[in-house]
Motif scaffolding. Sequence first.
Motif, PDB file in Angstrom:
ATOM      1  N   VAL A 619       0.851  -1.203   0.000  1.00 39.15           N
ATOM      2  CA  VAL A 619       0.000   0.000   0.000  1.00 39.15           C
ATOM      3  C   VAL A 619       0.883   1.247   0.000  1.00 39.15           C
ATOM      4  N   ALA A 620       1.922   1.230   0.829  1.00 39.01           N
ATOM      5  CA  ALA A 620       2.837   2.373   0.877  1.00 39.01           C
ATOM      6  C   ALA A 620       3.516   2.589  -0.471  1.00 39.01           C
ATOM      7  N   HIS A 621       3.876   1.511  -1.154  1.00 37.98           N
ATOM      8  CA  HIS A 621       4.526   1.643  -2.456  1.00 37.98           C
ATOM      9  C   HIS A 621       3.585   2.276  -3.474  1.00 37.98           C
ATOM     10  N   ALA A 622       2.318   1.875  -3.435  1.00 40.43           N
ATOM     11  CA  ALA A 622       1.341   2.464  -4.348  1.00 40.43           C
ATOM     12  C   ALA A 622       1.090   3.932  -3.990  1.00 40.43           C
ATOM     13  N   MET A 623       1.042   4.233  -2.685  1.00 41.59           N
ATOM     14  CA  MET A 623       0.912   5.634  -2.265  1.00 41.59           C
ATOM     15  C   MET A 623       2.077   6.452  -2.795  1.00 41.59           C
ATOM     16  N   GLY A 624       3.280   5.895  -2.650  1.00 44.56           N
ATOM     17  CA  GLY A 624       4.476   6.608  -3.102  1.00 44.56           C
ATOM     18  C   GLY A 624       4.452   6.892  -4.589  1.00 44.56           C
ATOM     19  N   TYR A 625       3.926   5.934  -5.368  1.00 39.78           N
ATOM     20  CA  TYR A 625       3.835   6.142  -6.816  1.00 39.78           C
ATOM     21  C   TYR A 625       2.970   7.360  -7.122  1.00 39.78           C
ATOM     22  N   ALA A 626       1.789   7.421  -6.489  1.00 36.70           N
ATOM     23  CA  ALA A 626       0.892   8.555  -6.744  1.00 36.70           C
ATOM     24  C   ALA A 626       1.496   9.854  -6.220  1.00 36.70           C
ATOM     25  N   MET A 627       2.119   9.803  -5.045  1.00 34.42           N
ATOM     26  CA  MET A 627       2.674  11.018  -4.444  1.00 34.42           C
ATOM     27  C   MET A 627       3.896  11.524  -5.198  1.00 34.42           C
ATOM     28  N   ALA A 628       4.589  10.640  -5.896  1.00 33.61           N
ATOM     29  CA  ALA A 628       5.733  11.081  -6.715  1.00 33.61           C
ATOM     30  C   ALA A 628       5.270  11.922  -7.896  1.00 33.61           C
ATOM     31  N   GLN A 629       4.032  11.683  -8.360  1.00 32.75           N
ATOM     32  CA  GLN A 629       3.532  12.417  -9.530  1.00 32.75           C
ATOM     33  C   GLN A 629       3.315  13.897  -9.235  1.00 32.75           C
ATOM     34  N   THR A 630       3.207  14.248  -7.952  1.00 31.19           N
ATOM     35  CA  THR A 630       2.956  15.661  -7.622  1.00 31.19           C
ATOM     36  C   THR A 630       4.107  16.555  -8.067  1.00 31.19           C
ATOM     37  N   PHE A 631       5.311  15.975  -8.216  1.00 29.42           N
ATOM     38  CA  PHE A 631       6.460  16.800  -8.610  1.00 29.42           C
ATOM     39  C   PHE A 631       6.426  17.158 -10.089  1.00 29.42           C
ATOM     40  N   SER A 632       5.447  16.623 -10.799  1.00 31.78           N
ATOM     41  CA  SER A 632       5.155  17.149 -12.135  1.00 31.78           C
ATOM     42  C   SER A 632       3.744  17.736 -12.141  1.00 31.78           C
ATOM     43  N   GLY A 633       3.213  17.948 -10.938  1.00 32.44           N
ATOM     44  CA  GLY A 633       1.896  18.552 -10.766  1.00 32.44           C
ATOM     45  C   GLY A 633       1.989  19.735  -9.827  1.00 32.44           C
ATOM     46  N   THR A 634       1.276  19.669  -8.701  1.00 27.00           N
ATOM     47  CA  THR A 634       1.206  20.826  -7.800  1.00 27.00           C
ATOM     48  C   THR A 634       2.510  21.109  -7.073  1.00 27.00           C
ATOM     49  N   ALA A 635       3.422  20.140  -7.001  1.00 26.77           N
ATOM     50  CA  ALA A 635       4.686  20.335  -6.279  1.00 26.77           C
ATOM     51  C   ALA A 635       5.862  20.580  -7.215  1.00 26.77           C
ATOM     52  N   SER A 636       5.599  20.927  -8.454  1.00 30.56           N
ATOM     53  CA  SER A 636       6.693  21.071  -9.419  1.00 30.56           C
ATOM     54  C   SER A 636       7.703  22.137  -8.989  1.00 30.56           C
TER      55      SER A 636
END
Length: 866
Positions: A619-636
């Motif tokens: 579950v944590a690995h899947a969370m990390g996958y989604a949360m990594a996408q923020t660095f090309s989204g709201t956290a860029s």
Amino acid sequence: MSDVGAGILGFVGMSALAGVLVTAAVTPALAVTGMAANNSISLFENLPGYLEPADLAERSNIYATAPDGSPYLLASFFDDNREEVAWDAISQYVKDAAVAGEDPRFYEHGGVDIQGTVRGALKTVSGEDTQGGSSITQQYVKNVLINNNTAKATNQEEFEKAYDEATEVSVSRKLKEIRYAIALEKEYSKDDILKGYLNIAAFGGRVYGIESAAQYYFTKTAATLSLPEAASLIAIVNFPEALRLDQPEDEDNGAASVNDKGEPTPYAANKERRDYILDKMLEYQKITAEEHAAAIATPVTPVIHAPSTGCQSAGGSAFFCDYVTWVIKNQFDNPETTDVNEGTQMLQKGGLDIYTTLDLELQGEAEAAMRENVPFADPRFDVGSVAVSVEVGTGKILAMTQNKQYTQDPDVIAASAGDYSSINFSTDYAYGGSLGFQPGSTFKVFTLAEWLNEGHSLRETFNGSRRNFTSFPAACYGGWKGNYDPKNDDGTGANNAVDATKYSVNTAFIAMAQQLDLCKIRDTAQAFGVRRADGLDLGQQYQYAEDGTRSINPDAIFGPGAILGTEEVSPLSMVSAFAGVANNGATCSPVAIARIVNNKGEEQAVPQTACPQSVAPEVAHAMGYAMAQTFSGTASASNTGTGVPHIGKTGTTDNNEGTWMNGASTRVATAVWVGNVTGHANLRQLSFDSGAAATARHRMWKRIMTLADNKYGGAEFPEPDQSAFKQVLVDIPQVAGLSFDAAKQAIETAGFVAEDGGQQDSNLPAGTVSGTDPSGQAGKGTTIRIFTSNGSMTGVPNVVGMTGDQAEAALKQAGFKVQRQNENTADPTKVGVVISQNPAGGGFAKPGDQITISVGKLGGNAPGDD
């Protein structure tokens, strides 16, 4: 005869008797005759004979780790500024000065100097001060009794009472000191007693012990004191408040007097006593004539180094220091003891060396990022900011800073422009006084976690469009019902967990929550260590009665707004949770203390981190996958460019009053908050000198994590299991024949997005639903077009088997045009009969449409032909 005269004569007899008693105690074999003497000896022997010196109150020190790995002193804490040292850590000049000036026969008598005792006793009865008649051993006993008595005090009143009892001017106290002194001489060596005396002696104000006196008055250690410095310090012991060296304006001892040669003499009173001690040292051949002359000629020149007690000396690390003190107070306090906090006593008196987890290099970078990006005060609003970093997998707090100067003085806070505070914004109320801040969208990661916990996938689709939500499952209180119409920051939606996280879409997370249980989302957040900063569970609130008492409000619940981040929580709990995601789902409780060593060099127990599994690793690995996408989204804007992978989540609270950037590598997690401490101001409408107020979080996070990446590194995050990307297809409801509204409700209830597809030709009554596109199955959240009937279609009669004429008549009767064509057949029975039609019978067509019929005509091979 006067009362004083009578007292003197009476005490002369007592002093003589005391001499006999001392002689008897020192040489028990001596025969002492006379009834009075025997009775007095008996009385003397019945006094307590053993004195156990309690631990001396010593200052405690809190250290951080410097870049070279060495300990760096952040702050000291003390009631008595004392640091005990060993015999070899004390200059021989100090030892000789003490003996020559205070007790020349120290190494010869058995604990009591009879001549001095009688002389001191006479002074006591005559009303003069009791000093001057006691041996070093007796002075040590007196100080031990003061220390032992006052060590039990829990407030100033108790302290003063205990001190008065220990210093009472009376014959009985003097005899008790004598008895204890004799016993000590039998138990300890002379050097041990002298060392104890030098470590316990008062040197004016809050300075106790020769080491602290050397550091305070001359910025030296006790081992490196020069001869005149050693004599000056021993001089203070004779009359600590009058002869101290830190009051240069004092007319009697401070301001420069003029000697008989017309020369200015700073600290004349201390110098007079110092020179007396130097004369005694020469007399008893402890120094040479040359040393004596040089020392006498040396003026008293203190170099004051005043130690600070408290965290204000820790500068930008002061709030971390304050957190450490609360850890000590909370960890070591005995809840059964209400009149004293044992942790506070340990700090103020325990002589502890406390080695913390703080990384001074990362802390310095966090402080610089804070100074350059957020003002400590702003006339437009009550600005606040926090940056806190922890090590992934250990819970060690590596950095903690905020945009305030630290003080515990309420007057300083009241007089400041808002740049001073005693409240640590990073922590819970129990560890620094903060009631926390709304985490905004950073809290959405817990809905993501529960979404995955329940078996949903990252790519599973749902209806994330904006709409009014009226109900949510919540097993712990029976479910939520009402009207909840959240808005999206950019006006768009998302229909899967990855895009919802990447772009922080409110309605998408609300749609996910509607398929979950609000209470389970709450429980998942708490499994990551996140609770309200006031100590309550998420969803709970205090209510206050008119008399000021408080209780938990039974009507408070964890509602749908909470999943978007409306609960007040601490930045430290949030950064620990993000570190837990980065740590394969195991969240380590934060720790600030690595080691504690007491004044005996013994290791003490320290609070340990606990790293329970908050969610399963997959579950944590899947969370990390989604949360990594923020660095090309709201956290860029937070990208460090170091090449170290990160996971993260941004957050903005209602009306843009608080902004967050939380994220982690596999080694370090950092949370940055910028917002309103009190009041209301829209950060998107404000700017600081460093740029837009709403983006200061990104500038700070990027700077702090760039150093963390370069120093600690970071690996790739584990790839999620492929099951995390599965698509789930569900049946699309059959809605033909329903009204449009009924069909729309059925489709949305099933988790799809309903869209009006307009009218289409159909035989169903006009206005009813004629069909959908797609039909069959689709993923939840898929847009389903709903078509309504225009009522233009009619049924086509089935004319196959009729004669051509009959068929044409029937079709024309139904309103259709007819086209007849021949079709060869070898079956004579089919001749003149309709073999097929198009459109087929039973279908639908518009009135006036052409129906083609095929009529049989004899042709081809007849039966029996070759």
